[in-house]
Scaffold this motif. Structure first.
Motif, PDB file in Angstrom:
ATOM      1  N   ASN A 124     -23.963  33.153  28.810  1.00 21.95           N
ATOM      2  CA  ASN A 124     -24.674  32.507  29.659  1.00 21.95           C
ATOM      3  C   ASN A 124     -25.393  33.527  30.958  1.00 21.95           C
ATOM      4  O   ASN A 124     -26.210  33.387  31.617  1.00 21.95           O
ATOM      5  CB  ASN A 124     -23.696  31.699  30.676  1.00 21.95           C
ATOM      6  CG  ASN A 124     -22.391  32.273  31.086  1.00 21.95           C
ATOM      7  OD1 ASN A 124     -21.642  32.909  30.325  1.00 21.95           O
ATOM      8  ND2 ASN A 124     -22.260  32.467  32.361  1.00 21.95           N
TER       9      ASN A 124
ATOM     10  N   PHE B 113     -28.785  27.117  29.173  1.00 18.93           N
ATOM     11  CA  PHE B 113     -27.342  26.768  30.165  1.00 18.93           C
ATOM     12  C   PHE B 113     -27.829  25.833  31.178  1.00 18.93           C
ATOM     13  O   PHE B 113     -27.087  25.185  31.556  1.00 18.93           O
ATOM     14  CB  PHE B 113     -27.005  28.165  30.503  1.00 18.93           C
ATOM     15  CG  PHE B 113     -26.015  28.701  29.429  1.00 18.93           C
ATOM     16  CD1 PHE B 113     -24.662  28.170  29.285  1.00 18.93           C
ATOM     17  CD2 PHE B 113     -26.413  29.520  28.117  1.00 18.93           C
ATOM     18  CE1 PHE B 113     -23.866  28.755  28.336  1.00 18.93           C
ATOM     19  CE2 PHE B 113     -25.628  29.888  27.480  1.00 18.93           C
ATOM     20  CZ  PHE B 113     -24.205  29.461  27.190  1.00 18.93           C
TER      21      PHE B 113
ATOM     22  N   SER C  13     -18.713  32.151  27.174  1.00 19.05           N
ATOM     23  CA  SER C  13     -19.384  31.633  26.374  1.00 19.05           C
ATOM     24  C   SER C  13     -20.032  32.665  25.102  1.00 19.05           C
ATOM     25  O   SER C  13     -20.107  33.835  25.757  1.00 19.05           O
ATOM     26  CB  SER C  13     -20.897  31.177  27.417  1.00 19.05           C
ATOM     27  OG  SER C  13     -21.547  32.339  27.934  1.00 19.05           O
TER      28      SER C  13
END
Length: 232
Positions: free
Chosen positions: A61, A70, A98
Motif C-alpha cells: 500500500n 488502494f 499488504s
C-alpha cells in the motif's frame, strides 16, 4: 406449515474495482519484479504460491504504483462495514500489512486465518476463468447434528445425497479478474485444493486491516487509540 430459519450467516462482500488496463499492467509488472527480487527464496515451497509478505514485500500500500487501487479499496471497506450498521465515524482504520501472491500451475495457498487483524481483503489483479477460486471454511458447522457428518470423506459417505449451503463445510467463491472480496480476518480461507487446476500467473493482492476506537470511553471491546499507547 414448516419453516427453516437461517441464523448467524457469514457475509462475504464482493465488488468490482475499475482500474485501467495500463494501471493493471504496471501493477502486475511491479509484482513480478518483486518475485524476482525475493529476499527469502528458500521459504517458497513447492506447490505453494509465492507470497510477497514472506519475501520482504509486506507494505504494498506504500508503493506509489498501487495508490489508486488502494484508494478505491478503502472506499469499499467502508461500504462493507456499513452493511452491519456500524458507525465508522467513531473508528480509525489502519492497513497494517499488504502484499501480493502469485500462483502458477497447481500451486495453492493453504487454509489459514489472519489472527492479528480484523478485516482482510483479496483483490484479483490477474485471474483467468480456470484459475483457483478462494475457498472459505466453516469450522463451527452449526447445522452438523452428527459429529463428523459434514466435510469428512467417510463421515457422510452415501448419507449426504448432495452438498448445499446448509451442509457444506467449505464453499468456493468464484471471484473474477478485477473483483474485490472482503471478509473477517478470523475466517478460515485458502485457495481451491484441486490438483487439476492450472493457474496461469494468477495474481491477488491482499491486506490486513485493524480497527481502533477514536475514543475508547465505555467501549471495552475496542482497541484503544494508538496516541494513548505507551511504548517501552
Amino acid at each position: 406449515m414448516s419453516q427453516l430459519i437461517n441464523l448467524f450467516p457469514l457475509s462475504i462482500y464482493k465488488s468490482k474495482i475499475d482500474c485501467s488496463a495500463k494501471s493493471r499492467e504496471e501493477m502486475a509488472k511491479e509484482i513480478f519484479e518483486m518475485e524476482k527480487k525475493s529476499k527469502n527464496p528458500e521459504f517458497k515451497k513447492k506447490n505453494l504460491s509465492w507470497t510477497g509478505d514472506t519475501q520482504g514485500y509486506e507494505f504494498l500500500n506504500k508503493n506509489k504504483k498501487f495508490k489508486e487501487l488502494f484508494t478505491k479499496i478503502k472506499n469499499e471497506i467502508f461500504n462493507y462495514v456499513k452493511n452491519f450498521d456500524i458507525d465508522s465515524e467513531q473508528l480509525d482504520f489502519y492497513i497494517q500489512r499488504s502484499w501480493a501472491t502469485i500462483s502458477r500451475g497447481s500451486e495453492t495457498i493453504q487454509n489459514h486465518i489472519h489472527g492479528q487483524s480484523h478485516i482482510t481483503f483479496a483483490y484479483y489483479l490477474k485471474k483467468e476463468k480456470g484459475d483457483s477460486k478462494i475457498t472459505f471454511y466453516d469450522n463451527h458447522k452449526h447445522n452438523e447434528f452428527i459429529t463428523g457428518l459434514f466435510g469428512s470423506k467417510t463421515g457422510g459417505r452415501g448419507v449426504i445425497k448432495k452438498m448445499n449451503a446448509l451442509n457444506a463445510s467449505a464453499v468456493n467463491v468464484d471471484a473474477e479478474e478485477g473483483d474485490l472480496v472482503i471478509f473477517p480476518s478470523k475466517t478460515f480461507h485458502g485457495t481451491s485444493q484441486n490438483p487439476n487446476i492450472n493457474n496461469k500467473d494468477r495474481i491477488s493482492i491482499a491486506a490486513d486491516i485493524s480497527i481502533f476506537a477514536k475514543d475508547s470511553t465505555n467501549l471495552e471491546q475496542f482497541i484503544t487509540p494508538i496516541k494513548e499507547w505507551e511504548k517501552f
